[in-house]
Design a protein around this motif. Sequence first.
Motif, PDB file in Angstrom:
ATOM      1  N   ASP A 174      19.283  12.862  44.105  1.00  0.00           N
ATOM      2  CA  ASP A 174      18.260  13.900  44.311  1.00  0.00           C
ATOM      3  C   ASP A 174      18.549  15.119  43.428  1.00  0.00           C
ATOM      4  OD1 ASP A 174      16.818  12.463  46.102  1.00  0.00           O
ATOM      5  OD2 ASP A 174      17.677  13.404  47.897  1.00  0.00           O
TER       6      ASP A 174
ATOM      7  N   ARG B 222      17.883  14.364  39.812  1.00  0.00           N
ATOM      8  CA  ARG B 222      16.435  14.299  39.535  1.00  0.00           C
ATOM      9  C   ARG B 222      15.852  15.708  39.436  1.00  0.00           C
ATOM     10  NH1 ARG B 222      16.476   9.179  42.479  1.00  0.00           N
ATOM     11  NH2 ARG B 222      16.435  10.275  44.466  1.00  0.00           N
TER      12      ARG B 222
ATOM     13  N   ARG C   8      13.967  17.359  36.262  1.00  0.00           N
ATOM     14  CA  ARG C   8      12.668  18.007  36.392  1.00  0.00           C
ATOM     15  C   ARG C   8      12.685  19.387  35.725  1.00  0.00           C
ATOM     16  NH1 ARG C   8      12.045  16.357  41.482  1.00  0.00           N
ATOM     17  NH2 ARG C   8      12.757  18.316  42.379  1.00  0.00           N
TER      18      ARG C   8
ATOM     19  N   HIS D 188      20.854  12.842  33.006  1.00  0.00           N
ATOM     20  CA  HIS D 188      20.424  11.478  32.650  1.00  0.00           C
ATOM     21  C   HIS D 188      21.600  10.508  32.734  1.00  0.00           C
ATOM     22  CE1 HIS D 188      16.243  11.956  31.625  1.00  0.00           C
ATOM     23  NE2 HIS D 188      16.513  13.003  30.847  1.00  0.00           N
TER      24      HIS D 188
ATOM     25  N   LEU E  46      22.294   9.824  36.426  1.00  0.00           N
ATOM     26  CA  LEU E  46      21.286   8.926  36.998  1.00  0.00           C
ATOM     27  C   LEU E  46      21.440   7.515  36.440  1.00  0.00           C
ATOM     28  CD1 LEU E  46      18.213  11.352  36.949  1.00  0.00           C
ATOM     29  CD2 LEU E  46      19.279  10.345  38.986  1.00  0.00           C
TER      30      LEU E  46
ATOM     31  N   HIS F 126      17.731   5.941  31.406  1.00  0.00           N
ATOM     32  CA  HIS F 126      18.437   7.226  31.517  1.00  0.00           C
ATOM     33  C   HIS F 126      19.568   7.337  30.481  1.00  0.00           C
ATOM     34  CE1 HIS F 126      16.455   9.170  34.814  1.00  0.00           C
ATOM     35  NE2 HIS F 126      16.561   8.106  35.589  1.00  0.00           N
TER      36      HIS F 126
END
Lengths: 259, 115
Positions: free
Chosen positions: A73, A76, A80, A89, A92, A108
């Motif tokens: 989370d 991300r 964003r 990246h 993730l 990613h």
Amino acid sequence: MSDDVRRWTAELAADPDSRAFLPLGEALRRRGLLEAAWKVARSGVARHPALAGAYDLLARILVDRGDEPGAADAWRTAVRLDPSHAGAHKGLGFLAFRAGDDPLAASHLEQALAVQPDDPGAARALARVRARRAGVDDGAAPVALPAPEASDGEVLVVDREGLVLGGEVRQPGGERAGEAIAAQLAGAAREAARAARLTGLGDWQLLTAEGAGGPWQAMPAGEEALVFAAYPDGCPGGRATLATERAARFARRWVEAMR
Amino acid sequence: MAVITALVDHLSRVPGVRGAVVAARRDGIVVAEALHEGLDGDALAALATSLIERCGRVARAAGREPPAMVQLRATGGTLVAGPVGGELVACAVAAPDANLGLVRLAIAESQGALA
């Protein structure tokens, strides 16, 4: 407390809006002081809610705390805020790889490498993802202990970024534990290297942990890999060391042959 | 406290041991130390507690109990550490020719005494 930590703490105390919380939180995390790191990161996120790096720091701490969904989370959110944030990246990508989502992992990691093309960890991880997608790597390539007398142990070869290169170790109940061990072993190896260096002992060679369930050992296998070997209860320490040393020599050749 | 003081004293007297500390497991603060040469007790305490914590995470990932003893062999000697009494960590730094068996025995005895 190191000079750097003192300096960043003082800088933050003098100016709570300073971005010194980023290196301070990371330094505390690397020392394993996760509660302190968490407080620093949370405070940083509260003061800099639009700063992607703050969420990247938070995510790394969450991974160390074993909260991978929380880390995902946070990363991300970082993406964003800054779609070209390489660290987010990469994070993730690693999480997706561990979850078996190779297309997402590749996406990613490719984005991380587009920003930081010289990142060897991301490059190795992407190569591993592509190999797995191509079906040439099932995630558990056989790495046998070469010593017959150590056939009661299990061996795992991992890279320095916490990804499995080969082998497998199972929990007492039979569940595969390789990926989870690899993720934690990377941090333990960094801590071992730091402890040996800062106590004047030089380069670390072998880490042995003994407890209920039997001993386990970790050892460098060249520059890029580590060997983890788990033994059953009652395995003599000297015998385990001989077997791990042989496994590390074997793994080093094995890794070099894969290149 | 007498057991802790006796432990660092005992550890530091083992031939080849360069220093020993007992630290709080929670924050790595030194509780007792006996350092022979050039060792930073605060750093050693922080490093030992952190290493024990990291090894605990590896053990959990492998489905095993947290380690009762951790031994880090390096080119210039060995660091031996173990949790004692639940809330403390004992650690000794030894030269390559030190008798590690005596170091381990001293830590194991204190684990028994403080259990």
